[in-house]
Enzyme design. Structure first.
Site, PDB file in Angstrom:
ATOM      1  N   HIS A  45       4.152  -9.069   1.613  1.00 17.10           N
ATOM      2  CA  HIS A  45       5.220  -9.160   2.614  1.00 17.10           C
ATOM      3  C   HIS A  45       4.701  -9.086   4.043  1.00 17.10           C
ATOM      4  O   HIS A  45       5.463  -9.324   4.999  1.00 17.10           O
ATOM      5  CB  HIS A  45       6.242  -8.046   2.378  1.00 17.10           C
ATOM      6  CG  HIS A  45       7.640  -8.426   2.744  1.00 17.10           C
ATOM      7  ND1 HIS A  45       7.957  -9.526   3.519  1.00 17.10           N
ATOM      8  CD2 HIS A  45       8.836  -7.850   2.437  1.00 17.10           C
ATOM      9  CE1 HIS A  45       9.251  -9.611   3.680  1.00 17.10           C
ATOM     10  NE2 HIS A  45       9.814  -8.606   3.031  1.00 17.10           N
ATOM     11  N   ASP A  74       7.482 -14.051   4.209  1.00 17.07           N
ATOM     12  CA  ASP A  74       8.850 -13.528   4.249  1.00 17.07           C
ATOM     13  C   ASP A  74       9.582 -13.881   2.970  1.00 17.07           C
ATOM     14  O   ASP A  74       9.230 -14.838   2.262  1.00 17.07           O
ATOM     15  CB  ASP A  74       9.601 -14.109   5.451  1.00 17.07           C
ATOM     16  CG  ASP A  74       9.056 -13.589   6.774  1.00 17.07           C
ATOM     17  OD1 ASP A  74       8.534 -12.454   6.787  1.00 17.07           O
ATOM     18  OD2 ASP A  74       9.153 -14.320   7.774  1.00 17.07           O
TER      19      ASP A  74
END
Length: 501
Positions: A474, A478
């Protein structure tokens, strides 16, 4: 007829040797293959056999003298005495040659010997598998560099040694076999019996330190063996090298029993490969904030396509048509459209950068009985469906047979892992560093699904459904980008119309 005795070459990088001892003197008779002199190089100490029968008429290099390879160090006259001619016709004996730990890649500096296929005294043929090694990138069988007799093993099973270290010596038939060779033996068939023969309960309970040889203590330290738990077979209960080697073999047999579901009778250390996997999994979870997204994909169209073409595909290409190349092909197309999922982060505390990779180097996780390895399909975006399928099948076969080359592992940019072969619903995979994403393929199952036609009418039908899970870093990817990637994979598979020839 006089024959020159030369300083042999004991390896590609060895250009000289020191004569440490002459075993014969001028005027002595010598038999072909009888030890003639001893040499020492920077990598090996070995006895050199006579190239033919005869009488030593001249010694040209004295003990302690260092001479170049192929330099004449002695002369043997094969014409006298007559009694020596009763031996077999003279042949030029190949000098003993050192077998070294090979370098399996630029960044690999050591390897662990996991198995010897021969023991001292046995004949080996050139290119025949001699021993098996494991490194942090590959497991491989190492072939014999020449034909002859294995006269010495210098590195035990389980021992980790640096590249170019001498691990064995191969000599001509008739060469003396070292009595210090660490010859492997078959694992015990009954672990419980082996434990009873190996463990010394009285010594373990009393805390009394058993007598042992220096070599036995060295081997025990290297393999994590407790000498107090070994019953010595030597004089007055002395623990010998062979006693420790039996314990080492028991340790290996116990590890094998553990993988087969048996309850081990003692604590078993991790294998080299298992230890590396453990270290890298912990490191990946520490470095990357993992997020997972799971998509259910209707694979009915792919399954029907495969069923219709599998026989013709196998006949044309010589491999089975599985679901893997369909999913791999869909993933590669999606990676080309979504390069952020194929990218990786670089840098340290001072700052991170994104490296966008020019090619899709597709890692294919292969489960082995002794661990997990990830061979790589390089430049997968340039391959046709059939080429992709052939390459995946070839790499998987090489991995299971321990035939992978160093350039076939490492350098992947995205990995596929298939837990579906074990029938799971879905899994949450750990990212293969330094990649940023990994796609897990779960089991294919038939189940009822709601289908909506163009008019908006719903029906229930039996469909072939499969969960695909994307694990991603992450920091770089995204959730929206991860979902776009997965939707692209899903669309390709559910509407499959690609060529596979």
């Amino acid at each position: 007829m006089p024959t020159d005795v030369i300083m042999p070459q004991m390896g590609e990088s060895i250009f000289e040797g020191t004569i440490t001892k002459w075993l014969k003197k001028t005027g002595d008779a010598v038999q072909k293959d009888e030890p003639l002199f001893e040499i020492s190089t920077d990598k090996v100490d070995v006895e050199i056999p006579a190239p033919q029968s005869g009488v030593i008429t001249e010694i040209r290099a004295q003990e302690g003298e260092t001479v170049q390879i192929n330099a004449v160090v002695a002369v043997i006259d094969g014409a006298t005495p007559a009694s020596l001619h009763k031996a077999a016709p003279p042949q030029v004996a190949a000098p003993p040659q050192a077998v070294v730990m090979p370098q399996m890649g630029e960044s690999i500096f050591e390897g662990t010997i996991t198995k010897w296929f021969k023991k001292p005294g046995e004949t080996v043929e050139k290119d025949e598998p001699l021993f098996e090694i494991s490194t942090d990138k590959v497991g491989a069988e190492i072939p014999a560099p020449l034909s002859g007799v294995l006269i010495e093993i210098r590195a035990l099973e389980g021992e980790t040694v640096g590249v170019n270290t001498v691990v064995a010596i191969i000599g001509s038939p008739g060469s003396p076999v070292s009595d210090s060779a660490a010859a492997p033996a078959p694992p015990a068939k009954k672990i419980e019996t082996a434990v009873a023969q190996t463990v010394a309960p009285a010594a373990a309970q009393s805390g009394r330190r058993l007598r042992s040889s220096p070599l036995a203590r060295k081997i025990a330290r290297e393999h994590g063996i407790d000498l107090d738990r070994i019953a010595g077979s030597g004089s007055e209960g002395r623990v010998t090298k062979d006693d420790v080697l039996r314990a080492v073999r028991l340790q290996g047999a116990t590890a094998q029993a553990t993988t087969q579901g048996a309850v081990p009778p003692q604590v078993v250390p991790l294998t080299k490969m298992r230890a590396i996997i453990a270290e890298r999994m912990v490191e990946s979870k520490r470095v990357s904030p993992h997020v997972h997204t799971v998509y259910k994909v209707d694979m009915t169209r792919v399954a029907e396509h495969r069923e219709a073409h599998k026989e013709a595909f196998a006949k044309k290409h010589g491999i089975k048509l599985t679901l893997m190349p369909y999913i791999a092909s869909a993933a590669v197309k999606a990676l080309v459209k979504m390069p952020i999922v194929n990218a990786s982060l670089e840098g340290g505390p001072a700052g991170l950068s994104i490296r966008y990779h020019r090619n899709v180097n597709l890692g294919i996780a292969v489960a082995l009985d002794w661990g997990l390895i990830v061979p790589v399909v390089r430049q997968a975006e340039r391959l046709s469906f059939a080429e992709l399928a052939r390459t995946i099948a070839d790499l998987a076969g090489r991995a299971r047979a321990k035939k992978l080359n160093p350039d076939q592992v490492g350098g992947s940019t995205f990995t596929l892992t298939n837990s579906g072969i074990f029938g799971d619903e879905f899994s949450l995979p750990i990212i293969n560093q330094p990649e940023s994403a990994i796609l897990c393929i779960s089991g294919l199952k038939k189940e009822p699904a709601v289908l909506t036609d163009a008019a908006g009418k719903d029906t229930i039908a039996i469909r072939a459904m499969q969960h695909l899970t994307l694990g991603f870093d992450h920091r770089l990817i995204d959730g929206a980008d991860a979902c776009k990637f997965m939707l692209e994979v899903k669309r390709t598979l559910e509407g499959w119309d690609g060529e596979i020839e």
